[in-house]
Design a protein around this motif. Sequence first.
Motif, PDB file in Angstrom:
ATOM      1  N   UNK A 156       0.851  -1.184   0.000  1.00  0.00           N
ATOM      2  CA  UNK A 156       0.000   0.000   0.000  1.00  0.00           C
ATOM      3  C   UNK A 156       0.895   1.245   0.000  1.00  0.00           C
ATOM      4  N   UNK A 157       0.344   2.366  -0.446  1.00  0.00           N
ATOM      5  CA  UNK A 157       1.073   3.629  -0.417  1.00  0.00           C
ATOM      6  C   UNK A 157       0.611   4.463   0.773  1.00  0.00           C
ATOM      7  N   UNK A 158       1.559   4.926   1.589  1.00  0.00           N
ATOM      8  CA  UNK A 158       1.232   5.850   2.674  1.00  0.00           C
ATOM      9  C   UNK A 158       1.080   7.245   2.066  1.00  0.00           C
ATOM     10  N   UNK A 159      -0.048   7.894   2.343  1.00  0.00           N
ATOM     11  CA  UNK A 159      -0.286   9.232   1.784  1.00  0.00           C
ATOM     12  C   UNK A 159      -0.082  10.323   2.815  1.00  0.00           C
ATOM     13  N   UNK A 160      -0.685  10.181   4.002  1.00  0.00           N
ATOM     14  CA  UNK A 160      -0.556  11.175   5.069  1.00  0.00           C
ATOM     15  C   UNK A 160      -0.384  10.487   6.407  1.00  0.00           C
ATOM     16  N   UNK A 161       0.227  11.220   7.349  1.00  0.00           N
ATOM     17  CA  UNK A 161       0.367  10.746   8.720  1.00  0.00           C
ATOM     18  C   UNK A 161       0.100  11.910   9.665  1.00  0.00           C
ATOM     19  N   UNK A 162      -0.478  11.613  10.810  1.00  0.00           N
ATOM     20  CA  UNK A 162      -0.584  12.579  11.896  1.00  0.00           C
ATOM     21  C   UNK A 162       0.449  12.168  12.935  1.00  0.00           C
ATOM     22  N   UNK A 167       7.131  12.797  18.168  1.00  0.00           N
ATOM     23  CA  UNK A 167       7.555  12.120  16.951  1.00  0.00           C
ATOM     24  C   UNK A 167       6.909  10.776  16.708  1.00  0.00           C
ATOM     25  N   UNK A 168       6.124  10.287  17.655  1.00  0.00           N
ATOM     26  CA  UNK A 168       5.456   9.004  17.454  1.00  0.00           C
ATOM     27  C   UNK A 168       4.224   9.185  16.573  1.00  0.00           C
ATOM     28  N   UNK A 228      -8.483  17.414   7.325  1.00  0.00           N
ATOM     29  CA  UNK A 228      -7.210  17.893   6.788  1.00  0.00           C
ATOM     30  C   UNK A 228      -6.632  16.849   5.842  1.00  0.00           C
ATOM     31  N   UNK A 229      -6.149  15.706   6.376  1.00  0.00           N
ATOM     32  CA  UNK A 229      -5.698  14.623   5.490  1.00  0.00           C
ATOM     33  C   UNK A 229      -6.848  14.140   4.603  1.00  0.00           C
ATOM     34  N   UNK A 260       2.717  13.432   3.408  1.00  0.00           N
ATOM     35  CA  UNK A 260       2.603  14.659   4.189  1.00  0.00           C
ATOM     36  C   UNK A 260       2.396  14.299   5.650  1.00  0.00           C
ATOM     37  N   UNK A 261       3.213  14.905   6.521  1.00  0.00           N
ATOM     38  CA  UNK A 261       3.069  14.721   7.961  1.00  0.00           C
ATOM     39  C   UNK A 261       2.306  15.891   8.558  1.00  0.00           C
ATOM     40  N   UNK A 262       1.229  15.579   9.265  1.00  0.00           N
ATOM     41  CA  UNK A 262       0.414  16.594   9.923  1.00  0.00           C
ATOM     42  C   UNK A 262       0.742  16.601  11.406  1.00  0.00           C
TER      43      UNK A 262
END
Length: 279
Positions: A156-162, A167-168, A228-229, A260-262
């Motif tokens: 799978x492709x990771x698109x966004x993360x919160x 940093x976790x 947002x994501x 993108x990291x939120x």
Amino acid sequence: MLTAVQADLYLHHLEIQSNNPLGLAKFYSSVMSMQLNKVNNKKIICNGPSRKIIISQGNNRTLSHVGMVCRSKNNLARFKSFLIQNQVQVKEFDSEIYKTGSFSILDPDDNKICFGILSDNEKLLFDGINGPLQHVTFSSFNVEAFQEFYEKKLGFQVTDRVVKIDGTLATCFITSNHEHHTIACFKSAKKGMDHHSYEAGEWDHIKTWCDHFASHDIQLMWGPGRHGPGNNLFVFIEDADGNWIEISAELETVHGRPIKNWPQTERTLNLWGKAIMRS
């Protein structure tokens, strides 16, 4: 061999458990504009335009499996080879929904994810309000392990993360096609399915859904709002067993863009706090 994204997998159906399958099926039939097909006293299938929910006898708010579909037999075989190479345990999965050759895997939280080619009987058209089944969201003790498995083992492709201040990882969004996410996961004190979502398309169609809900005296649990994501507009309701349902519109499409990291701000804490509290 093909990754999940290269195989272009999409979410087709869910099987969820209920201690009152007929009662829950009647909810989906009326409120979610789906046709009810009673297989037996312990299993009922609800069909709508590009959406299917299977309801079986069991414990409320329990997910039996997630059903994903591959568009060609060749792609399914190449995706299966990719899994085997990555030492993912693959098991045969017999279902009237799939043609011969379907299979299942278990993710790190023991969620059963199934893959196959649609049987000819599954290509029938159904009437109802537009809203294809679009994604399913899980809660987990360990989002890092969840993301690692879906990204590295399944492709799978990771698109966004919160991401939390330390940093976790708080939340990850992953996709198996061009849509922003077909599966998402957030950190919680519980694990399992949090909600599932239907893609209405344009914003105006959410109004159609909301008017439909109002005609059935269904209260909006959250929204209208915008995530947002994914940048999608949304409303949430609750089904007869307390499962949360999202109606989404204008979800972002992605074509290989960077992750993108939120930051987990007060706003995102409030946003995901809603999910944690109902888990």
